[in-house]
Design an enzyme around this catalytic site. Sequence first.
Site, PDB file in Angstrom:
ATOM      1  N   ASP A  56      16.944  -3.395  15.620  1.00  8.29           N
ATOM      2  CA  ASP A  56      17.150  -4.051  14.323  1.00  8.29           C
ATOM      3  C   ASP A  56      16.141  -3.823  13.084  1.00  8.29           C
ATOM      4  O   ASP A  56      14.860  -4.134  13.321  1.00  8.29           O
ATOM      5  CB  ASP A  56      17.277  -5.676  14.601  1.00  8.29           C
ATOM      6  CG  ASP A  56      17.442  -6.582  13.391  1.00  8.29           C
ATOM      7  OD1 ASP A  56      17.676  -5.972  12.154  1.00  8.29           O
ATOM      8  OD2 ASP A  56      17.371  -7.780  13.327  1.00  8.29           O
ATOM      9  N   GLU A 137     -13.640   4.700   8.126  1.00 15.42           N
ATOM     10  CA  GLU A 137     -14.616   3.589   8.555  1.00 15.42           C
ATOM     11  C   GLU A 137     -13.912   2.143   8.882  1.00 15.42           C
ATOM     12  O   GLU A 137     -12.735   2.146   8.302  1.00 15.42           O
ATOM     13  CB  GLU A 137     -15.634   3.512   7.289  1.00 15.42           C
ATOM     14  CG  GLU A 137     -16.285   4.714   7.058  1.00 15.42           C
ATOM     15  CD  GLU A 137     -17.051   4.807   5.739  1.00 15.42           C
ATOM     16  OE1 GLU A 137     -17.812   5.814   5.185  1.00 15.42           O
ATOM     17  OE2 GLU A 137     -16.798   3.895   4.799  1.00 15.42           O
ATOM     18  N   HIS A 274     -12.717   9.081   3.779  1.00 11.26           N
ATOM     19  CA  HIS A 274     -12.838  10.567   2.982  1.00 11.26           C
ATOM     20  C   HIS A 274     -11.993  11.311   3.787  1.00 11.26           C
ATOM     21  O   HIS A 274     -11.909  11.274   5.163  1.00 11.26           O
ATOM     22  CB  HIS A 274     -14.164  10.820   3.204  1.00 11.26           C
ATOM     23  CG  HIS A 274     -15.198   9.992   2.615  1.00 11.26           C
ATOM     24  ND1 HIS A 274     -16.649   9.954   2.863  1.00 11.26           N
ATOM     25  CD2 HIS A 274     -15.010   8.928   1.666  1.00 11.26           C
ATOM     26  CE1 HIS A 274     -17.122   9.116   2.217  1.00 11.26           C
ATOM     27  NE2 HIS A 274     -16.330   8.230   1.476  1.00 11.26           N
TER      28      HIS A 274
END
Length: 475
Positions: A56, A137, A274
């Site tokens: 669903d 991070e 990054h």
Amino acid sequence: MGKASSSVDKVLNFIKANKIQFIDFKFMDFPGQWQHFTVPSSQLNEDSFEEGFGFDGSSIRGWKSINESDMLIIPDPETMFVDPFIEAPTISLICDVYEPATKEKYSRCPRNIAQKAEAYLKSTGIADTSYFGPEAEFFVFDDVRYETGPNSSFYIIDSIEGKWNSGRDEKPNLAYKPRYKEGYFPVPPTDSLVDLRNEMVTNLINMGVEVEAQHHEVASGGQCEIDLRFAPLLKAADQLLLFKYVVKNTAKKHNKTVTYMPKPIFGDNGSGMHVHTSLWLKGKPLFAGGGYAGLSEIGLYFIGGILKHASSLLAFTNPTTNSYKRLVPGFEAPVNLAYSQRNRSASIRIPMYSSSPKSKRIEFRCPDPSSNPYLAFSAMLMAGLDGIINRIDPGEPLDKDIYDMSPEELKDVPSTPESLGHALKALADDHDYLLKGDVFTEDVINTWITYKIEKEIKPMALRPHPHEFELYFDV
């Protein structure tokens, strides 16, 4: 078909040889989290990789309405891993989402968008592979409580590493707590999380993910980073979701909790992601050349595309209201839309660790780990390709120390959007580059904007903020 058939056989043989009891199917919702359901291993056979399993879709965020809810998932046999966090012997398979009536891939399935981005790259003839290496991070906390209601709102986070606990009676308090903005890289005992990170890395390696390094990050309160080796776009996004899953569940085994929320702590550094990226053609790196910082013309044009479309791009790479509490000056945040070989406050950096052409890449520093990696990486690729195709000049690099520059010098350096609302407005105005090759669709763009406004921006705007009581209660 041979490779697919071989991969299916490998999965089925592994199930028999290792007495696997359950198959866990994982797939991606629209905003960016894994969802799953589980079947007994007897339900998986060769036909399952063609016919799939129904579910669903009306309850999945950003997907179907209740009157058109039926959907299919079809597992990708290349993505099998043994799931160590489920008690019964279980393998997990990452799945693609399909429309059951047409057997076509669902246009809002994020994994489908990443697959279309890779196909579009090849169709341009510019390159055949785009590599992505994210550095996501995260914070490791020991206690998190929050609540929001009509007459109250609060959050409390705690970490045994938190500098704010220097005076707490911990019976005994051993006082090794990283100072604010000084968590990069003290040895143990100040870094109390090295064993936990090593266990996370071991789990990742055992599940087939190549890890390059792990370390404590800048912030107090348990900020960490584990770096994954770069991989082609789709695989890099698959691995990032697996990475989050492993990190969170490994921490939970030790009665700790992990968040990838970009800015959970006031007054200290937030968590970025990054993203290192490069293009290759026939095994040759395309970003290495004789230009600035050893970049090729293609590499510089790729930067030009990222910078031109950065404001709209951030709607996918920095997709939460909390994202923009990280993107402020003074916390190493890359708020300047410029490029540099050494300036870490520039949004694009060209790493100079190695002179090898194979290592030449760009590092886009704006993204954060709240993003959906399939959408974020695909949007980055499309922006960069637009730069190459239209030969977009990135302008002059920004190599000066930002904090030593005068307001006059800085006035011509554009900045990242101030809020998610500004980024979504930029996306509404600038998204033609995403539509090429049918990678993103108008429906995907419009649904993303509408979802973010209705589910995140408006609810935040309606609620009094706790700090407003500090500012205004006595007016």
